[in-house]
Motif scaffolding. Structure first.
Motif, PDB file in Angstrom:
ATOM      1  N   HIS A  80       0.849  -1.206   0.000  1.00 26.86           N
ATOM      2  CA  HIS A  80       0.000   0.000   0.000  1.00 26.86           C
ATOM      3  C   HIS A  80       0.877   1.246   0.000  1.00 26.86           C
ATOM      4  O   HIS A  80       1.196   1.800   1.055  1.00 26.86           O
ATOM      5  CB  HIS A  80      -0.884  -0.072   1.256  1.00 26.86           C
ATOM      6  N   VAL A 248      -7.712  -2.645   3.557  1.00 23.85           N
ATOM      7  CA  VAL A 248      -6.525  -1.836   3.852  1.00 23.85           C
ATOM      8  C   VAL A 248      -6.700  -1.077   5.169  1.00 23.85           C
ATOM      9  O   VAL A 248      -7.818  -0.888   5.651  1.00 23.85           O
ATOM     10  CB  VAL A 248      -6.194  -0.847   2.703  1.00 23.85           C
ATOM     11  N   ASP A 359       0.606   2.766   3.478  1.00 28.75           N
ATOM     12  CA  ASP A 359      -0.293   3.810   2.949  1.00 28.75           C
ATOM     13  C   ASP A 359       0.534   5.070   2.682  1.00 28.75           C
ATOM     14  O   ASP A 359       0.077   6.190   2.896  1.00 28.75           O
ATOM     15  CB  ASP A 359      -1.432   4.085   3.946  1.00 28.75           C
TER      16      ASP A 359
HETATM   17 ZN    ZN Z   1      -7.243   4.595   2.336  1.00 32.80          ZN
END
Ligand code: ZN
Length: 489
Positions: A80, A248, A359
């Motif tokens: 991610h 996620v 992320d």
């Molecule tokens: Zn997100």
């Protein structure tokens, strides 16, 4: 035992050449491989981009990296990662990452993404096919260049007609044919997508035997629209379609109910569903302030106020007026969202179902610091995760997730003979993150060496300039198309 065979074939042939010189030897480090349970001092011979030999015996190499006192592990795989430019790649490399993939949302144009990075990438890369971008295009509001999230508006907030859903599906099919590894869905950014539209996208993923990576529809405790409801929606879609599901950042989507959401993932898995999840070790999230995530009701949902939104560049805490100005702007401003607590993050990270994924995006310290932070805070300081388990969360677990998309992932996330020589060498006593909310791009320290496909990209703690060994990980669509092009049968 099944798991031991992945990289072994090449290992057998490589051992015949054991007496020869290797391209590189990593000597005397503490070699750790979560799949086989290896945790011992070994010498590692690397040849032609592969790990050719792992042995207590002395090896000879063109380059010898002395790793006494250091941990030698598979390079970290970040499922991610939004920041895909060189500045982000450099801080990822110094955080131990050898593969960083844009899977949550996906690049808006898979072919363009792959072309732009070919031969210019420090670390390995890949992307999902973006439902968000496909929907924006079909609604006649394509994403501006360089952005992955749409501004809130009719294209994000209105339901699609059956014809529009068919057009979204067609576009996603061609994105998968271009090499997309999965379907990426940021459902919270397209609140107009009905439950049926979501199921239809999962059906498409199932038709291709590919997973769906998703930022779920909602966060917080307010019903209807809680994080629990949003997890139920995607688990339901996975159950009825058969598509694998990866949820996620369960930390920032479920907030105070994170452990409940993880127990839902565990329950789904116990009943045979293919559901996985990930988290990053920070109390704040970050997203585009003009996105639909900030549609009316966000304060009630998240249980926060305007002052909990902070501009990363200036540290400015927003007011109602400033929020309105930025939310209504057609220019995308990124904003930090302080909505979680340290106590929750500290429970989420050690959970055995939770992979580490950053992320990563410029402006948030998670971009540069996620992996080192877990090793420093949770392994060394708090002692709530063992070193072996931390490495498992950063290597084997994401590699196994990726195997649902490409068989190439079988050679990643493992420190075994025959596997790709994506290797991190770090000092377990000193590794730590330095990125903060004030200085988010400060690189981590403690990664002494990093090899991508056998090429040294971090040498003695410093990035090597001018080497681009990063390779694409491609979904099966691209492989099938190119195979069909070569051979009509
Ligand atoms: Zn997100």
């Amino acid at each position: 035992m099944r798991k031991l065979i992945f990289c072994l074939f090449l290992g057998v042939s490589a051992s015949f050449a054991a007496a020869q010189q290797y391209d590189a030897v990593i000597e005397g480090g503490r070699a750790i491989d979560p799949e086989t349970g290896l945790d011992a001092v070994r010498n590692i011979g690397i040849r032609d981009g592969k790990i050719a030999r792992i042995t207590p015996d002395t090896l000879s190499g063109v380059r010898v990296i002395h790793a006494t006192g250091l941990v030698v592990a598979p390079g970290f795989i970040d499922l991610h990662q939004h920041g895909q430019d060189m500045a982000s790649q450099r801080v990822k490399a110094l955080d131990g990452v050898t593969t960083a993939l844009e899977l949550e949302i996906g690049a808006p144009d898979v072919a363009q993404f792959l072309t732009a990075k070919e031969g210019k990438s420090l670390i390995n890369y890949g992307t999902s096919a973006s439902h968000v971008a496909a929907r924006a295009a079909v609604f006649g509001a394509p994403l501006p260049a360089g952005t992955i999230l749409p501004k809130s508006g009719p294209a994000t907030n209105q339901p699609a007609t059956p014809e529009q859903i068919e057009a979204i599906r067609a576009r996603l099919r061609s994105e998968l044919d271009a090499g997309g590894l999965a379907i990426g869905m940021g459902i919270q950014y397209t609140p107009g997508a009905t439950r049926l539209e979501v199921i239809d996208m999962f059906r498409l993923a199932a038709e291709r035997a590919l997973p769906v990576y998703t930022h779920i529809r909602s966060a917080g405790r307010v019903e209807p629209g809680s994080g629990i409801e949003a997890v139920s929606e995607v688990i339901g879609a996975a159950a009825v379609t058969g598509a694998a599901l990866h949820i996620v950042h369960i930390n920032s989507s479920c907030l105070h109910d994170s452990m409940e959401c993880i127990s839902m993932v565990a329950g789904a898995r116990a009943r045979g569903l293919d559901v996985t999840t990930e988290a990053y070790p920070y109390i704040a999230g970050m997203t585009a302030i003009n996105s639909a995530l900030f549609n009316p009701g966000w304060r009630e949902k998240l249980g926060i106020g305007y002052g909990d939104l902070v501009l990363p560049d200036t540290g400015e805490h927003l007011t109602k007026e400033r929020f309105e100005e930025l939310h209504n702007s057609s220019t995308t401003h990124w904003v930090l969202v302080f909505a979680n607590t340290q106590e929750i993050v500290d429970k989420v990270i050690p959970n055995p179902l939770v992979m580490i994924a950053s992320d990563g995006v410029e402006g948030h310290p998670r971009n540069a610091g996620t992996f080192s932070r877990v090793l420093a805070e949770y392994v060394r300081e708090k002692g709530t995760v063992t070193l072996m388990d931390a490495i498992r969360k950063m290597t084997l677990m994401p590699a196994e997730m990726l195997e649902r998309s490409t068989s190439a992932a079988r050679h990643k996330g493992r420190l075994q003979e025959g596997c790709d020589a994506d290797v991190v060498v770090f000092d377990p006593a000193t590794i730590h993150d330095r990125a903060t909310f004030q200085k988010p791009m400060e690189p981590s320290v403690g990664v002494r060496y990093l090899l991508v496909g056998g090429t040294v990209v971090v040498d003695g703690g410093k990035i090597i300039d001018g080497v681009f060994p990063g390779r694409a990980l491609l979904g099966p669509g691209k492989e099938l198309i190119s195979r069909a092009g070569r051979d009509p049968e």
